[in-house]
Design a protein around this motif. Structure first.
Motif, PDB file in Angstrom:
ATOM      1  N   VAL A  24       0.851  -1.204   0.000  1.00 21.13           N
ATOM      2  CA  VAL A  24       0.000   0.000   0.000  1.00 21.13           C
ATOM      3  C   VAL A  24       0.884   1.250   0.000  1.00 21.13           C
ATOM      4  N   PHE A  25       1.926   1.209   0.829  1.00 22.04           N
ATOM      5  CA  PHE A  25       2.862   2.340   0.887  1.00 22.04           C
ATOM      6  C   PHE A  25       3.481   2.601  -0.493  1.00 22.04           C
ATOM      7  N   ALA A  26       3.856   1.528  -1.177  1.00 25.00           N
ATOM      8  CA  ALA A  26       4.492   1.676  -2.498  1.00 25.00           C
ATOM      9  C   ALA A  26       3.569   2.364  -3.503  1.00 25.00           C
ATOM     10  N   ALA A  27       2.251   2.209  -3.308  1.00 22.52           N
ATOM     11  CA  ALA A  27       1.293   2.867  -4.199  1.00 22.52           C
ATOM     12  C   ALA A  27       1.296   4.388  -4.002  1.00 22.52           C
ATOM     13  N   PHE A  28       1.885   4.838  -2.894  1.00 19.64           N
ATOM     14  CA  PHE A  28       2.049   6.276  -2.649  1.00 19.64           C
ATOM     15  C   PHE A  28       3.472   6.756  -2.965  1.00 19.64           C
ATOM     16  N   SER A  29       4.444   5.885  -2.875  1.00 19.60           N
ATOM     17  CA  SER A  29       5.850   6.326  -2.963  1.00 19.60           C
ATOM     18  C   SER A  29       6.429   6.142  -4.356  1.00 19.60           C
ATOM     19  N   ASN A  30       5.817   5.264  -5.158  1.00 17.40           N
ATOM     20  CA  ASN A  30       6.330   4.974  -6.498  1.00 17.40           C
ATOM     21  C   ASN A  30       5.528   5.764  -7.528  1.00 17.40           C
ATOM     22  N   LYS A  31       6.236   6.515  -8.331  1.00 19.77           N
ATOM     23  CA  LYS A  31       5.574   7.437  -9.265  1.00 19.77           C
ATOM     24  C   LYS A  31       4.601   6.722 -10.205  1.00 19.77           C
ATOM     25  N   GLU A  32       5.035   5.635 -10.817  1.00 18.89           N
ATOM     26  CA  GLU A  32       4.166   4.948 -11.786  1.00 18.89           C
ATOM     27  C   GLU A  32       2.939   4.346 -11.113  1.00 18.89           C
ATOM     28  N   ASP A  79       6.955  14.573   5.931  1.00 24.17           N
ATOM     29  CA  ASP A  79       7.466  13.502   6.791  1.00 24.17           C
ATOM     30  C   ASP A  79       7.221  12.173   6.096  1.00 24.17           C
ATOM     31  N   ILE A  80       8.201  11.297   6.166  1.00 26.52           N
ATOM     32  CA  ILE A  80       8.083   9.965   5.564  1.00 26.52           C
ATOM     33  C   ILE A  80       8.689   8.948   6.529  1.00 26.52           C
ATOM     34  N   ILE A  81       7.902   7.944   6.900  1.00 26.77           N
ATOM     35  CA  ILE A  81       8.442   6.805   7.652  1.00 26.77           C
ATOM     36  C   ILE A  81       8.058   5.560   6.864  1.00 26.77           C
ATOM     37  N   LEU A  82       9.059   4.918   6.306  1.00 29.00           N
ATOM     38  CA  LEU A  82       8.863   3.803   5.367  1.00 29.00           C
ATOM     39  C   LEU A  82       7.812   2.819   5.872  1.00 29.00           C
ATOM     40  N   ASP A  83       6.829   2.566   5.037  1.00 31.08           N
ATOM     41  CA  ASP A  83       5.758   1.580   5.292  1.00 31.08           C
ATOM     42  C   ASP A  83       4.850   1.958   6.461  1.00 31.08           C
ATOM     43  N   ASN A  84       5.005   3.170   7.007  1.00 32.08           N
ATOM     44  CA  ASN A  84       4.228   3.559   8.177  1.00 32.08           C
ATOM     45  C   ASN A  84       3.472   4.880   8.043  1.00 32.08           C
ATOM     46  N   ARG A  85       4.120   5.909   7.477  1.00 34.02           N
ATOM     47  CA  ARG A  85       3.467   7.226   7.483  1.00 34.02           C
ATOM     48  C   ARG A  85       4.022   8.102   6.364  1.00 34.02           C
ATOM     49  N   ILE A  86       3.110   8.873   5.760  1.00 36.43           N
ATOM     50  CA  ILE A  86       3.501   9.905   4.789  1.00 36.43           C
ATOM     51  C   ILE A  86       2.700  11.161   5.121  1.00 36.43           C
ATOM     52  N   VAL A  87       3.394  12.280   5.220  1.00 35.37           N
ATOM     53  CA  VAL A  87       2.736  13.561   5.476  1.00 35.37           C
ATOM     54  C   VAL A  87       3.158  14.528   4.382  1.00 35.37           C
ATOM     55  N   VAL A 106      -1.110  10.347   6.022  1.00 40.77           N
ATOM     56  CA  VAL A 106      -1.538   8.996   5.665  1.00 40.77           C
ATOM     57  C   VAL A 106      -0.810   8.021   6.580  1.00 40.77           C
ATOM     58  N   GLU A 107      -1.603   7.254   7.354  1.00 46.16           N
ATOM     59  CA  GLU A 107      -1.018   6.260   8.257  1.00 46.16           C
ATOM     60  C   GLU A 107      -1.319   4.871   7.723  1.00 46.16           C
ATOM     61  N   PHE A 108      -0.308   4.009   7.737  1.00 51.68           N
ATOM     62  CA  PHE A 108      -0.434   2.622   7.260  1.00 51.68           C
ATOM     63  C   PHE A 108      -0.247   1.708   8.474  1.00 51.68           C
ATOM     64  N   LEU A 109      -1.332   1.030   8.862  1.00 47.09           N
ATOM     65  CA  LEU A 109      -1.259   0.174  10.052  1.00 47.09           C
ATOM     66  C   LEU A 109      -1.426  -1.290   9.685  1.00 47.09           C
ATOM     67  N   GLN A 110      -0.468  -2.087  10.108  1.00 44.21           N
ATOM     68  CA  GLN A 110      -0.602  -3.540   9.917  1.00 44.21           C
ATOM     69  C   GLN A 110      -1.842  -4.000  10.659  1.00 44.21           C
ATOM     70  N   ALA A 111      -2.695  -4.751   9.980  1.00 42.97           N
ATOM     71  CA  ALA A 111      -3.921  -5.237  10.609  1.00 42.97           C
ATOM     72  C   ALA A 111      -4.074  -6.718  10.280  1.00 42.97           C
ATOM     73  N   LYS A 112      -5.095  -7.336  10.852  1.00 42.63           N
ATOM     74  CA  LYS A 112      -5.384  -8.728  10.511  1.00 42.63           C
ATOM     75  C   LYS A 112      -5.693  -8.808   9.023  1.00 42.63           C
ATOM     76  N   ASN A 113      -5.037  -9.664   8.314  1.00 41.67           N
ATOM     77  CA  ASN A 113      -5.331  -9.900   6.893  1.00 41.67           C
ATOM     78  C   ASN A 113      -5.147  -8.670   6.020  1.00 41.67           C
ATOM     79  N   GLY A 114      -4.268  -7.772   6.403  1.00 39.96           N
ATOM     80  CA  GLY A 114      -4.031  -6.638   5.512  1.00 39.96           C
ATOM     81  C   GLY A 114      -3.569  -5.386   6.214  1.00 39.96           C
ATOM     82  N   THR A 115      -3.982  -4.264   5.656  1.00 39.49           N
ATOM     83  CA  THR A 115      -3.502  -2.955   6.105  1.00 39.49           C
ATOM     84  C   THR A 115      -4.676  -2.012   6.314  1.00 39.49           C
TER      85      THR A 115
END
Lengths: 153, 153
Positions: A24-32, A79-87, A106-115
């Protein structure tokens, strides 16, 4: 009526995606990948999309919707924390007129069966040009599109 | 306890200054004037203060409070309407750790016998490092200091 006016508003959207936070994080961090759900859309003509994903880095998108004027979105990553937060902050402009400025967390939280994604946007809308309701609806639609793109990867 | 956390908060401060909007605006747009109320203060050692007051322009302040670590404040101007409105984002950092990001709207309204200033700040505080109450109090103190500086001009 005042010549200049501001409406402040905050909205929060929570979404669950059945995949890893890293994807999910990569969908925000990768241009394409980002372009696929964030920029491309029916009726939009994209004139420019560049991003420099690092703290202090800029992103710029220029597009037109149907026969409308060119809209510019200027983003600066705060602010950027890999796989965790983007501001980031972004301002939408038509010509030299700013329609809105927004601080997005944008906060990315590990959850049951996903994010679990928590998308919080703090908006300032200027001079009655943009509108509060449309922004939240547009963001919901984009996060829906993100889910589809992730499902098709 | 979560490793990463965010607290969002918005506050509004209204102040009246018995002088023209142009003079109050200049206290925000002119580097030397701004430094007097915004940066300088008892117990603060200023290592750097630079500003580029235009849309997209950056401001940087580096300071230490008493024996504390160096704090960096990175600002980017989002919208400027001469004598009427200034919008900026700023992030406070210690080293490469971001403590907070804030979207600030300052409105300057011509009023009877002076200028009404409306200061709206939309904050995101990260990982429990900074605190909500202290930010509003600190901003109130700075706007008080601004009044004194304007009175002494």
């Amino acid at each position: 009526m005042k010549q200049f006016s501001v409406i402040h508003n905050t909205f929060v959207i929570e979404r669950h995606y059945p995949t890893t936070a890293a994807r999910v994080f990569a969908a925000f961090s990768n241009k394409e990948k980002k372009r696929r759900w964030h920029v491309d859309g029916k009726g939009f003509a994209i004139d420019e999309f560049e991003m420099d994903f690092r703290v202090g880095g800029k992103e710029i998108a220029r597009f037109r919707y149907e026969n409308g004027p060119q809209i510019t979105v200027d983003t600066v990553y705060q602010d950027i924390i890999l796989d965790n937060r983007i501001v980031f902050v972004y301002s939408m402009r038509v010509g030299d007129k700013t329609m809105s400025s927004s601080l997005t967390t944008v906060e990315f939280l590990q959850a049951k069966n996903g994010t679990d994604l928590i998308f919080t946007e703090q908006d300032a809308f200027f001079d009655g040009i943009d509108n509060v309701k449309g922004r939240e609806e547009g963001t919901r639609a984009a996060l829906e599109q993100l889910g589809e793109v992730l499902g098709n990867e």
